[in-house]
Design an enzyme around this catalytic site. Structure first.
Site, PDB file in Angstrom:
ATOM      1  N   ASP A 186       0.818  -1.209   0.000  1.00  0.00           N
ATOM      2  CA  ASP A 186       0.000   0.000   0.000  1.00  0.00           C
ATOM      3  C   ASP A 186       0.854   1.263   0.000  1.00  0.00           C
ATOM      4  O   ASP A 186       2.075   1.207   0.158  1.00  0.00           O
ATOM      5  CB  ASP A 186      -0.950  -0.001   1.209  1.00  0.00           C
ATOM      6  CG  ASP A 186      -0.264  -0.419   2.515  1.00  0.00           C
ATOM      7  OD1 ASP A 186       0.981  -0.425   2.566  1.00  0.00           O
ATOM      8  OD2 ASP A 186      -0.971  -0.743   3.474  1.00  0.00           O
ATOM      9  N   GLU A 192      -9.666  -1.970   5.653  1.00  0.00           N
ATOM     10  CA  GLU A 192     -10.190  -1.604   6.967  1.00  0.00           C
ATOM     11  C   GLU A 192     -11.374  -2.476   7.381  1.00  0.00           C
ATOM     12  O   GLU A 192     -12.165  -2.905   6.541  1.00  0.00           O
ATOM     13  CB  GLU A 192     -10.641  -0.138   6.952  1.00  0.00           C
ATOM     14  CG  GLU A 192      -9.502   0.854   6.737  1.00  0.00           C
ATOM     15  CD  GLU A 192      -8.673   1.092   7.993  1.00  0.00           C
ATOM     16  OE1 GLU A 192      -8.810   0.324   8.978  1.00  0.00           O
ATOM     17  OE2 GLU A 192      -7.885   2.043   7.994  1.00  0.00           O
ATOM     18  N   ASN A 225      -7.334  -2.951  14.724  1.00  0.00           N
ATOM     19  CA  ASN A 225      -8.693  -3.391  14.365  1.00  0.00           C
ATOM     20  C   ASN A 225      -8.667  -4.572  13.406  1.00  0.00           C
ATOM     21  O   ASN A 225      -9.674  -4.900  12.790  1.00  0.00           O
ATOM     22  CB  ASN A 225      -9.492  -2.228  13.764  1.00  0.00           C
ATOM     23  CG  ASN A 225      -8.871  -1.698  12.476  1.00  0.00           C
ATOM     24  OD1 ASN A 225      -7.826  -2.159  12.038  1.00  0.00           O
ATOM     25  ND2 ASN A 225      -9.515  -0.707  11.874  1.00  0.00           N
ATOM     26  N   HIS A 253      -6.952  -4.720  10.619  1.00  0.00           N
ATOM     27  CA  HIS A 253      -6.729  -4.413   9.196  1.00  0.00           C
ATOM     28  C   HIS A 253      -5.409  -4.998   8.716  1.00  0.00           C
ATOM     29  O   HIS A 253      -4.454  -5.104   9.476  1.00  0.00           O
ATOM     30  CB  HIS A 253      -6.855  -2.911   8.901  1.00  0.00           C
ATOM     31  CG  HIS A 253      -5.723  -2.064   9.387  1.00  0.00           C
ATOM     32  ND1 HIS A 253      -5.904  -0.995  10.233  1.00  0.00           N
ATOM     33  CD2 HIS A 253      -4.396  -2.096   9.133  1.00  0.00           C
ATOM     34  CE1 HIS A 253      -4.742  -0.420  10.471  1.00  0.00           C
ATOM     35  NE2 HIS A 253      -3.802  -1.069   9.818  1.00  0.00           N
TER      36      HIS A 253
HETATM   37  C1  F6R Z   1       1.565  -1.166   6.170  1.00  0.00           C
HETATM   38  C2  F6R Z   1       0.330  -1.887   6.380  1.00  0.00           C
HETATM   39  C3  F6R Z   1      -0.464  -1.779   7.632  1.00  0.00           C
HETATM   40  C4  F6R Z   1       0.340  -2.088   8.885  1.00  0.00           C
HETATM   41  C5  F6R Z   1      -0.530  -1.963  10.138  1.00  0.00           C
HETATM   42  C6  F6R Z   1       0.270  -2.178  11.406  1.00  0.00           C
HETATM   43  O1  F6R Z   1       2.088  -1.426   4.874  1.00  0.00           O
HETATM   44  O2  F6R Z   1      -0.068  -2.569   5.487  1.00  0.00           O
HETATM   45  O3  F6R Z   1      -1.575  -2.630   7.561  1.00  0.00           O
HETATM   46  O4  F6R Z   1       0.869  -3.378   8.789  1.00  0.00           O
HETATM   47  O5  F6R Z   1      -1.132  -0.708  10.177  1.00  0.00           O
HETATM   48  O6  F6R Z   1       1.184  -1.149  11.546  1.00  0.00           O
HETATM   49  P1  F6R Z   1       2.320  -1.167  12.670  1.00  0.00           P
HETATM   50  O7  F6R Z   1       3.285  -2.229  12.288  1.00  0.00           O
HETATM   51  O8  F6R Z   1       2.955   0.204  12.591  1.00  0.00           O
HETATM   52  O9  F6R Z   1       1.639  -1.430  13.956  1.00  0.00           O
END
Ligand code: F6R
Length: 243
Positions: free
Chosen positions: A67, A142, A135, A137
């Site tokens: 992403d 989401e 959550n 995701h």
């Molecule tokens: C980033 C991504 C997000 C993160 C998620 C957890 O490329 O795809 O889904 O993996 O937001 O983020 P952290 O590791 O910062 O807790």
């Protein structure tokens, strides 16, 4: 789904890096699906170390990232392109032109179509690295009443904007839209490795590991459909989550 419980987050990251390293050694032309966020930083550090020690050759490897924020310059320190260059690409012998992070050219829909094409160009990634949101995701898919299969434009939820605002000067500066792989793109990878750590991930991980329910309210639960998914968590999180 395979679960690995390690002694520490450091060990989890080493294990994930070893798994990615193994994929590259088995196929030097492997395509990797990569993630950003704070969780994978030490994974990339380990991969750089393996490269520096002569144990890993990235010269024929290609990559595609899950992403990218929409409306952010690739040079912006919070862009995912900047993150990848800074944490991995600038420190190994990968060809930059063989790396893909969605770009901000054209419309967001065009950027999503380009990502969809890149996910499957010369075959889906051999391995997909994932973090997980509080959550549940994965990428920017989401939690909500429905999920999308293909790469698309996603409007970030308030909780994700708040969570990501730690990287910006204020929540107002966090982009409100992102280009992200869809669930089908992620599930197309040959194997998936998800690393989670920290108390904030407790509920997401419980949904992922404690039963066989699949729900759009915790997008990570769709990984239960993939035949080769490994979840790596440290003992502290495992105990907290009761797994
Ligand atoms: C980033 C991504 C997000 C993160 C998620 C957890 O490329 O795809 O889904 O993996 O937001 O983020 P952290 O590791 O910062 O807790």
């Amino acid at each position: 789904m395979k679960l690995i419980v390690t002694e520490s987050y450091e060990q989890s990251c080493l294990k994930a890096a070893e798994m990615i390293g193994d994929v590259i050694r088995q196929n030097p032309k492997a395509k990797l699906g990569l993630a950003t966020g704070s969780t994978p930083e030490p994974i990339y550090k380990n991969l750089v170390k393996m490269y520096e020690q002569g144990g890993l050759d990235f010269s024929q490897v290609s990559t595609v990232n899950l992403d990218e924020y929409w409306g952010i310059d690739p040079e912006h320190p919070q862009s995912y392109r900047y993150f990848m260059n800074h944490h991995l690409f600038d420190h190994v012998n990968i060809r930059k032109e063989a790396t893909f992070v969605a770009t901000g050219k054209g419309t967001p829909e065009q950027a999503a179509d380009e990502l969809e094409e890149k996910v499957f160009e010369n075959g889906a990634p051999a391995i997909q690295l994932l973090g997980i949101g509080a959550n549940g995701h994965i990428a920017f898919n989401e939690a909500g009443p429905s999920l999308r299969a293909k790469s698309h434009v996603e409007t970030l939820t308030e909780s994700t904007i708040q969570a990501n605002s730690r990287f910006f000067d204020s929540p107002e500066q966090v982009p409100t839209q992102a280009i992200t792989m869809g669930m089908g793109d992620i599930l197309a990878a040959g194997s998936i490795v998800l690393v989670a750590t920290g108390a904030s991930k407790k509920e997401a991980v419980q949904g992922l590991l404690l039963d066989d329910v699949i729900t759009t309210e915790n997008p990570s639960t769709f990984l239960k459909l993939h035949p080769n998914t490994t979840v790596i968590i440290d003992r502290e999180l495992a105990q907290l989550a009761g797994v």
